[in-house]
Design an enzyme around this catalytic site. Sequence first.
Site, mmCIF file in Angstrom:
data_model
loop_
_atom_site.group_PDB
_atom_site.id
_atom_site.type_symbol
_atom_site.label_atom_id
_atom_site.label_comp_id
_atom_site.label_asym_id
_atom_site.label_seq_id
_atom_site.Cartn_x
_atom_site.Cartn_y
_atom_site.Cartn_z
ATOM 1 C CB CYS A 101 36.186 40.876 36.546
ATOM 2 S SG CYS A 101 34.652 41.670 37.013
ATOM 3 C CE LYS A 140 43.204 45.621 36.427
ATOM 4 N NZ LYS A 140 41.977 45.195 37.095
ATOM 5 C CG ASN A 202 45.529 47.914 39.801
ATOM 6 O OD1 ASN A 202 44.645 47.060 39.878
ATOM 7 N ND2 ASN A 202 45.259 49.195 39.870
ATOM 8 N N GLY A 203 46.571 48.850 42.578
ATOM 9 C CA GLY A 203 45.763 48.768 43.797
ATOM 10 C C GLY A 203 46.052 49.910 44.738
HETATM 11 C C1 LIG Z 1 33.820 50.493 39.645
HETATM 12 C C2 LIG Z 1 34.957 49.589 39.255
HETATM 13 C C3 LIG Z 1 34.938 48.997 38.009
HETATM 14 C C4 LIG Z 1 35.983 48.146 37.620
HETATM 15 N N1 LIG Z 1 35.971 47.608 36.380
HETATM 16 C C5 LIG Z 1 37.012 46.813 35.981
HETATM 17 C C6 LIG Z 1 37.063 46.269 34.663
HETATM 18 O O1 LIG Z 1 36.191 46.532 33.823
HETATM 19 N N2 LIG Z 1 38.109 45.481 34.361
HETATM 20 C C7 LIG Z 1 39.114 45.188 35.252
HETATM 21 O O2 LIG Z 1 40.047 44.457 34.938
HETATM 22 N N3 LIG Z 1 39.103 45.705 36.476
HETATM 23 C C8 LIG Z 1 38.082 46.518 36.862
HETATM 24 N N4 LIG Z 1 38.096 47.055 38.108
HETATM 25 C C9 LIG Z 1 39.286 46.870 38.946
HETATM 26 C C10 LIG Z 1 40.274 48.019 38.735
HETATM 27 O O3 LIG Z 1 40.788 48.043 37.426
HETATM 28 C C11 LIG Z 1 41.451 47.934 39.722
HETATM 29 O O4 LIG Z 1 42.140 46.729 39.495
HETATM 30 C C12 LIG Z 1 41.011 47.982 41.163
HETATM 31 O O5 LIG Z 1 40.000 48.945 41.366
HETATM 32 C C13 LIG Z 1 42.196 48.299 42.078
HETATM 33 O O6 LIG Z 1 42.846 49.483 41.665
HETATM 34 P P1 LIG Z 1 42.506 50.918 42.324
HETATM 35 O O7 LIG Z 1 42.601 50.750 43.805
HETATM 36 O O8 LIG Z 1 43.554 51.819 41.736
HETATM 37 O O9 LIG Z 1 41.112 51.277 41.905
HETATM 38 C C14 LIG Z 1 37.058 47.876 38.513
HETATM 39 C C15 LIG Z 1 37.045 48.482 39.770
HETATM 40 C C16 LIG Z 1 36.020 49.315 40.158
HETATM 41 C C17 LIG Z 1 36.059 49.951 41.510
#
Ligand SMILES: Cc1cc2nc3c(=O)[nH]c(=O)nc-3n(C[C@H](O)[C@H](O)[C@H](O)COP(=O)(O)O)c2cc1C
Length: 356
Positions: A101, A140, A202-203
């Site tokens: 994070c 993570k 992931n991503g």
């Molecule tokens: C609004 C938001 C909240 C998120 N909250 C967390 C979280 O609580 N813990 C975490 O490890 N990652 C968090 N992330 C990251 C996501 O888990 C993920 O790693 C990131 O968005 C990339 O994946 P995606 O493109 O599929 O969204 C957050 C991302 C966003 C956009």
Amino acid sequence: MRIGSLKLESNLFLSPLAGYTNLPFRLVVRELGGVGLCTTDLVNARSLLEKNPKALKLIETRPADSPLAVQLFGSVPEEMRDAAQVLESLGTHSIDINMGCPVRKVCKVGGGSAMMTELEKTSALVRGMVAAVKIPVTAKMRLGWDDENLTAPDLARALEDAGVAAIFVHGRTREQGFGGTVNLAGIRKVVEAVKTIPIIGNGDITTPQAAKKMFDDTGCAGVSVGRGAFYDPWIFRRTLQYLNHPNEGLPSEPSFSERVRVMVRHLDLMIEVFGEPHGCRMFRKVAPWYARRFGPCHEFNKHVVKISSRAEFVDDNGELLPRFQPPPMVASFMRDEPAVAQRENIPVPKGPVEVW
Ligand SMILES: Cc1cc2nc3c(=O)[nH]c(=O)nc-3n(C[C@H](O)[C@H](O)[C@H](O)COP(=O)(O)O)c2cc1C
């Protein structure tokens, strides 16, 4: 797929999205199928130990919300260990540690991405947690702090030695935040760095084809979907079908009525879990995600951000009230049809005609 002792029905995961991956959304995703493991929003370990009501609400679950991982953040080893034990005693299936994070509030206390920079301290914290519980502990992380410090492969190796059962890797650096391209080669390096544990990529997974490319290019054992699941909660089921039967092409998209059904189900679960006024307020930020696939949705969004009760949105049969329904499309030469005027209110894109 297995994560330590935990057997999963698929190798597709729901990533934690603070503010979004609450119990109602997890239930929606599970009802649609295809997801192997869901994770809660990140939860502050200390708040959990203090029984802070907000932290307790974040870990609220039901038998249908299974298997479930709770994501913890914190940097005090004893607190993280004790919180892990509390979760195990409550029946949580797996514990994920947030090391990715980029938010200041989390990094300031040594949690989130800050953990990526202190290998030994982080390993010690993880060892303490792994030794304290029988359920799997996962981590993570991002690829690193910035392009000059791609620490994920080293950290992954150290965490494997410390006993984590799997690692989720968001293929961006902390500096990148949520923008820029996901680095698949970077995730591959993490896959190559560990000996036996599964790495979950992931991503930016927003389609079944993107998930397949993530598997193909990185060699990862699983794929985790974050924002893509909000955009398309059917993504897990469709991806699983596509991966299992690639020759059959892409599974069809859900129909408009199915999208409405699931959106209303999401609202009902929000009301069940958070009560009607609060559930409706939370739904205001959820509904526009569904509406993106409805076609022009300006009018829908304008009205939905005002709802305070279910009855302001749907009738007793679960049908959208007229102001939320898309107007019928009528050709311009059917001038006597009232819907023509409405169609003309739909904005057309500005730009060169030849590229439309
Ligand atoms: C609004 C938001 C909240 C998120 N909250 C967390 C979280 O609580 N813990 C975490 O490890 N990652 C968090 N992330 C990251 C996501 O888990 C993920 O790693 C990131 O968005 C990339 O994946 P995606 O493109 O599929 O969204 C957050 C991302 C966003 C956009």
